[in-house]
Design a protein around this motif. Sequence first.
Motif, PDB file in Angstrom:
ATOM      1  N   LEU A  21       0.813  -1.224   0.000  1.00 25.99           N
ATOM      2  CA  LEU A  21       0.000   0.000   0.000  1.00 25.99           C
ATOM      3  C   LEU A  21       0.848   1.277   0.000  1.00 25.99           C
ATOM      4  O   LEU A  21       0.343   2.357   0.303  1.00 25.99           O
ATOM      5  CB  LEU A  21      -0.974   0.034   1.183  1.00 25.99           C
ATOM      6  N   ALA A  22       2.107   1.169  -0.365  1.00 29.83           N
ATOM      7  CA  ALA A  22       2.995   2.337  -0.344  1.00 29.83           C
ATOM      8  C   ALA A  22       2.958   3.119  -1.656  1.00 29.83           C
ATOM      9  O   ALA A  22       3.180   4.331  -1.650  1.00 29.83           O
ATOM     10  CB  ALA A  22       4.425   1.897  -0.048  1.00 29.83           C
ATOM     11  N   TRP A  23       2.692   2.438  -2.789  1.00 35.85           N
ATOM     12  CA  TRP A  23       2.820   3.063  -4.096  1.00 35.85           C
ATOM     13  C   TRP A  23       1.577   2.809  -4.949  1.00 35.85           C
ATOM     14  O   TRP A  23       0.865   1.840  -4.739  1.00 35.85           O
ATOM     15  CB  TRP A  23       4.046   2.510  -4.838  1.00 35.85           C
ATOM     16  N   PHE A  24       1.377   3.710  -5.908  1.00 35.05           N
ATOM     17  CA  PHE A  24       0.309   3.498  -6.884  1.00 35.05           C
ATOM     18  C   PHE A  24       0.829   3.840  -8.264  1.00 35.05           C
ATOM     19  O   PHE A  24       1.801   4.594  -8.422  1.00 35.05           O
ATOM     20  CB  PHE A  24      -0.927   4.351  -6.561  1.00 35.05           C
ATOM     21  N   THR A  25       0.171   3.285  -9.257  1.00 36.21           N
ATOM     22  CA  THR A  25       0.422   3.690 -10.633  1.00 36.21           C
ATOM     23  C   THR A  25      -0.910   3.826 -11.341  1.00 36.21           C
ATOM     24  O   THR A  25      -1.870   3.104 -11.045  1.00 36.21           O
ATOM     25  CB  THR A  25       1.330   2.692 -11.373  1.00 36.21           C
ATOM     26  N   ASP A  26      -0.992   4.759 -12.250  1.00 37.76           N
ATOM     27  CA  ASP A  26      -2.248   5.067 -12.922  1.00 37.76           C
ATOM     28  C   ASP A  26      -2.626   3.964 -13.896  1.00 37.76           C
ATOM     29  O   ASP A  26      -1.790   3.466 -14.657  1.00 37.76           O
ATOM     30  CB  ASP A  26      -2.098   6.398 -13.671  1.00 37.76           C
TER      31      ASP A  26
END
Length: 335
Positions: A21-26
Amino acid sequence: MKLASLKHGRDGRLVLVSNDLAWFTDAFLIAPTLQAALDDWERVEPDLRALAESLEHGGVPRGRFHEREAASPLPRAYQWADGSAYVNHVELVRKARGAEMPASFWTDPLMYQGGSDGFLAPRDPIPLADESWGCDLEAEVVVVTGDVPQGVSREEALTHIRLVGLVNDVSLRNLIPAELGKGFGFVQSKPASALSPVFVTPDALGDRWADGKLKGELTVQLNGADFGKADAGTDMTFDFGTLIAHLAKTRTLCAGTIIGSGTVSNRDADGGPGKPVSEGGLGYSCIAEVRTVETILHGKAETEFLKHGDTVRIEMLDDQHHSIFGAIEQTVAPA
């Protein structure tokens, strides 16, 4: 695979979220919203999984994922139906109202149609115009389906589950008796609910997901104090396959249908009502349940329903104590 919706317009912007849950990408180039992805799941799922894998290895542009910036994964949905899979909870709450529980409740699921035109974001306040309405939290598990044919069997229903998450199904307890007394179900007593920041595909849950049930401690905190830690996989009379089949008995379900488990509730080790966490028990996933236990044990309810300024936190941690779905954390505020 973990999916979320960042706040953007009415339906959010679909992103993939890393396992920690640290990073996201579109995910916009694959599907602009989660509902769009669900509508075309068979085609887009492989691309979403490939993107999720690239995110884990740092192979795509990414940004820090902040739960406060997330909308509910489905900010609005075509359908939201909530069951009562934990019959222990139903029995206790009906006892508080002085209502007998028919024996059929152990064999035929209860379910109501909730308002799905708007879900609160997981960190949005709970708007409460009148404290006398008896505002209560309800910590539950939800699943999201693809298209489900009418008359589906329990076993077939399980294959149509796309995502798993959590919900705070807010209830206005003091409005419920009069509404149910009319014999036509909930309306005013069921305001907007909030979903967890992240929804997760069943395969990503490992052995926590089995036979249509999510296993694990569902933690509930009220104003920072432990309130509940019931296991979602224990005392669940009706699994999600059964709930989906029940809803689809006379109609098809469209992709994006959200189905709730009802309030997670465990019996005590001796078979009686659960004990508070402070007394070594598993506590409760709603205030109505502890009020019923207090009435049984002491002759009257002592715990008050939510007031303005009270804060509720609902979460499930993995074996390494990392959040699986992110946290629903809401403060009650004047509407």
